[in-house]
Scaffold this motif. Structure first.
Motif, PDB file in Angstrom:
ATOM      1  N   GLY A 103      83.831 107.872  14.656  1.00 31.12           N
ATOM      2  CA  GLY A 103      82.810 108.610  13.925  1.00 31.12           C
ATOM      3  C   GLY A 103      83.278 109.309  12.666  1.00 31.12           C
ATOM      4  O   GLY A 103      82.499 109.963  11.998  1.00 31.12           O
ATOM      5  N   VAL A 104      84.550 109.175  12.322  1.00 30.55           N
ATOM      6  CA  VAL A 104      85.091 109.818  11.122  1.00 30.55           C
ATOM      7  C   VAL A 104      85.504 108.729  10.135  1.00 30.55           C
ATOM      8  O   VAL A 104      86.196 107.784  10.495  1.00 30.55           O
ATOM      9  N   GLU A 105      85.059 108.875   8.886  1.00 32.68           N
ATOM     10  CA  GLU A 105      85.437 107.908   7.859  1.00 32.68           C
ATOM     11  C   GLU A 105      86.746 108.333   7.218  1.00 32.68           C
ATOM     12  O   GLU A 105      86.893 109.475   6.784  1.00 32.68           O
ATOM     13  N   HIS A 106      87.692 107.419   7.166  1.00 34.67           N
ATOM     14  CA  HIS A 106      88.999 107.679   6.562  1.00 34.67           C
ATOM     15  C   HIS A 106      89.128 106.844   5.298  1.00 34.67           C
ATOM     16  O   HIS A 106      88.828 105.655   5.304  1.00 34.67           O
ATOM     17  N   VAL A 107      89.582 107.480   4.213  1.00 33.44           N
ATOM     18  CA  VAL A 107      89.733 106.808   2.924  1.00 33.44           C
ATOM     19  C   VAL A 107      91.213 106.832   2.542  1.00 33.44           C
ATOM     20  O   VAL A 107      91.835 107.896   2.498  1.00 33.44           O
ATOM     21  N   VAL A 108      91.741 105.652   2.283  1.00 32.23           N
ATOM     22  CA  VAL A 108      93.137 105.511   1.866  1.00 32.23           C
ATOM     23  C   VAL A 108      93.137 104.935   0.459  1.00 32.23           C
ATOM     24  O   VAL A 108      92.419 103.979   0.181  1.00 32.23           O
ATOM     25  N   THR A 109      93.929 105.505  -0.424  1.00 29.19           N
ATOM     26  CA  THR A 109      94.051 104.994  -1.787  1.00 29.19           C
ATOM     27  C   THR A 109      95.384 104.272  -1.917  1.00 29.19           C
ATOM     28  O   THR A 109      96.423 104.786  -1.509  1.00 29.19           O
ATOM     29  N   VAL A 110      95.335 103.065  -2.479  1.00 30.50           N
ATOM     30  CA  VAL A 110      96.552 102.286  -2.695  1.00 30.50           C
ATOM     31  C   VAL A 110      97.229 102.812  -3.949  1.00 30.50           C
ATOM     32  O   VAL A 110      96.624 102.901  -5.013  1.00 30.50           O
ATOM     33  N   LEU A 111      98.503 103.196  -3.812  1.00 31.95           N
ATOM     34  CA  LEU A 111      99.312 103.676  -4.935  1.00 31.95           C
ATOM     35  C   LEU A 111     100.298 102.591  -5.335  1.00 31.95           C
ATOM     36  O   LEU A 111     100.517 101.638  -4.584  1.00 31.95           O
ATOM     37  N   ALA A 112     100.930 102.744  -6.473  1.00 30.26           N
ATOM     38  CA  ALA A 112     101.913 101.761  -6.931  1.00 30.26           C
ATOM     39  C   ALA A 112     103.078 101.652  -5.956  1.00 30.26           C
ATOM     40  O   ALA A 112     103.623 100.568  -5.741  1.00 30.26           O
ATOM     41  N   GLY A 119      95.453 113.352   0.963  1.00 34.50           N
ATOM     42  CA  GLY A 119      96.286 114.042  -0.004  1.00 34.50           C
ATOM     43  C   GLY A 119      97.784 113.903   0.212  1.00 34.50           C
ATOM     44  O   GLY A 119      98.568 114.481  -0.532  1.00 34.50           O
ATOM     45  N   ARG A 120      98.191 113.128   1.217  1.00 30.58           N
ATOM     46  CA  ARG A 120      99.619 112.944   1.498  1.00 30.58           C
ATOM     47  C   ARG A 120     100.044 111.510   1.237  1.00 30.58           C
ATOM     48  O   ARG A 120      99.303 110.586   1.551  1.00 30.58           O
ATOM     49  N   PRO A 121     101.255 111.314   0.694  1.00 30.01           N
ATOM     50  CA  PRO A 121     101.735 109.950   0.453  1.00 30.01           C
ATOM     51  C   PRO A 121     102.300 109.330   1.739  1.00 30.01           C
ATOM     52  O   PRO A 121     102.878 110.025   2.575  1.00 30.01           O
ATOM     53  N   TYR A 122     102.108 108.034   1.886  1.00 29.57           N
ATOM     54  CA  TYR A 122     102.657 107.272   3.006  1.00 29.57           C
ATOM     55  C   TYR A 122     103.243 105.989   2.453  1.00 29.57           C
ATOM     56  O   TYR A 122     102.754 105.446   1.470  1.00 29.57           O
ATOM     57  N   LYS A 123     104.278 105.496   3.103  1.00 28.78           N
ATOM     58  CA  LYS A 123     104.910 104.242   2.675  1.00 28.78           C
ATOM     59  C   LYS A 123     104.203 103.023   3.234  1.00 28.78           C
ATOM     60  O   LYS A 123     104.310 101.931   2.687  1.00 28.78           O
ATOM     61  N   SER A 124     103.478 103.180   4.375  1.00 29.75           N
ATOM     62  CA  SER A 124     102.847 102.010   4.987  1.00 29.75           C
ATOM     63  C   SER A 124     101.471 102.340   5.548  1.00 29.75           C
ATOM     64  O   SER A 124     101.187 103.489   5.913  1.00 29.75           O
ATOM     65  N   LEU A 125     100.641 101.303   5.651  1.00 34.05           N
ATOM     66  CA  LEU A 125      99.336 101.456   6.279  1.00 34.05           C
ATOM     67  C   LEU A 125      99.490 101.693   7.778  1.00 34.05           C
ATOM     68  O   LEU A 125      98.684 102.371   8.390  1.00 34.05           O
ATOM     69  N   ILE A 128      99.787 105.326   8.511  1.00 36.19           N
ATOM     70  CA  ILE A 128      98.486 106.001   8.407  1.00 36.19           C
ATOM     71  C   ILE A 128      97.639 105.697   9.645  1.00 36.19           C
ATOM     72  O   ILE A 128      97.037 106.596  10.232  1.00 36.19           O
ATOM     73  N   ALA A 129      97.614 104.434  10.058  1.00 33.96           N
ATOM     74  CA  ALA A 129      96.848 104.049  11.248  1.00 33.96           C
ATOM     75  C   ALA A 129      97.354 104.813  12.473  1.00 33.96           C
ATOM     76  O   ALA A 129      96.565 105.276  13.302  1.00 33.96           O
ATOM     77  N   ARG A 130      98.659 104.979  12.578  1.00 33.68           N
ATOM     78  CA  ARG A 130      99.245 105.723  13.699  1.00 33.68           C
ATOM     79  C   ARG A 130      98.826 107.191  13.634  1.00 33.68           C
ATOM     80  O   ARG A 130      98.496 107.804  14.653  1.00 33.68           O
ATOM     81  N   ALA A 131      98.809 107.768  12.415  1.00 36.52           N
ATOM     82  CA  ALA A 131      98.409 109.169  12.261  1.00 36.52           C
ATOM     83  C   ALA A 131      96.935 109.358  12.638  1.00 36.52           C
ATOM     84  O   ALA A 131      96.554 110.375  13.220  1.00 36.52           O
TER      85      ALA A 131
END
Length: 152
Positions: A103-112, A119-125, A128-131
């Motif tokens: 029920g919660v929408e999550h938005v991930v932005t692809v960085l270079a 608002g936090r950087p991650y090295k892998s998708l 993020i999925a684990r978080a």
């Protein structure tokens, strides 16, 4: 009253339609099971399909032109074009990936050099999925960039 009068309202209603109802509409409009992509994808494809069925699709000359352009890119080699699509590394920088989870929408932005979520950087998708889920996921599968099962 013409057949097209209710189209704007029908398109606007997609935003608030429950996901199970969107999937039902998908089955009715495409005569197939909906893909395992996120809600926004379903909304946009349904909106296009509703308009396509009402106003008509691409002109035959436009389809031919797109096919010619595709052949220029991959020489008409279907295996090569599928392989490129299946094994492309990362989406283009600036792409926004949307995923609804519980029920919660999550938005991930692809960085270079990775990704940004909340608002936090991650090295892998996958990180993020684990978080988001608290369990191990293939990030590309979780965000709908890759099918869970590869067809033989």
């Amino acid at each position: 009253m013409s057949q097209t009068d209710g189209i704007p309202a029908r398109l606007a209603a997609l935003k608030t339609t429950p996901t199970p109802e969107l999937k039902k509409q998908w089955r009715e409009l495409f005569d197939s099971e909906p893909p395992a992509f996120n809600r926004r994808y379903l909304e946009s494809r349904l909106a296009y399909r509703i308009q396509e069925l009402t106003y008509g699709g691409l002109k035959p000359e436009t389809i031919k032109r797109l096919e010619r352009l595709g052949e220029e890119l991959d020489g008409g080699d279907r295996v090569k074009s599928r392989k490129r699509a299946d094994h492309s590394d990362k989406p283009i920088t600036g792409t926004r990936l949307l995923r609804e989870w519980k029920g919660v929408e999550h938005v991930v932005t692809v960085l270079a050099d990775g990704y940004e979520w909340q608002g936090r950087p991650y090295k892998s998708l996958s990180a993020i999925a684990r978080a988001i889920t608290g369990t191990r996921w293939n990030g590309r599968v979780f965000f709908g960039l890759k099918n869970q099962r590869r067809s033989a």
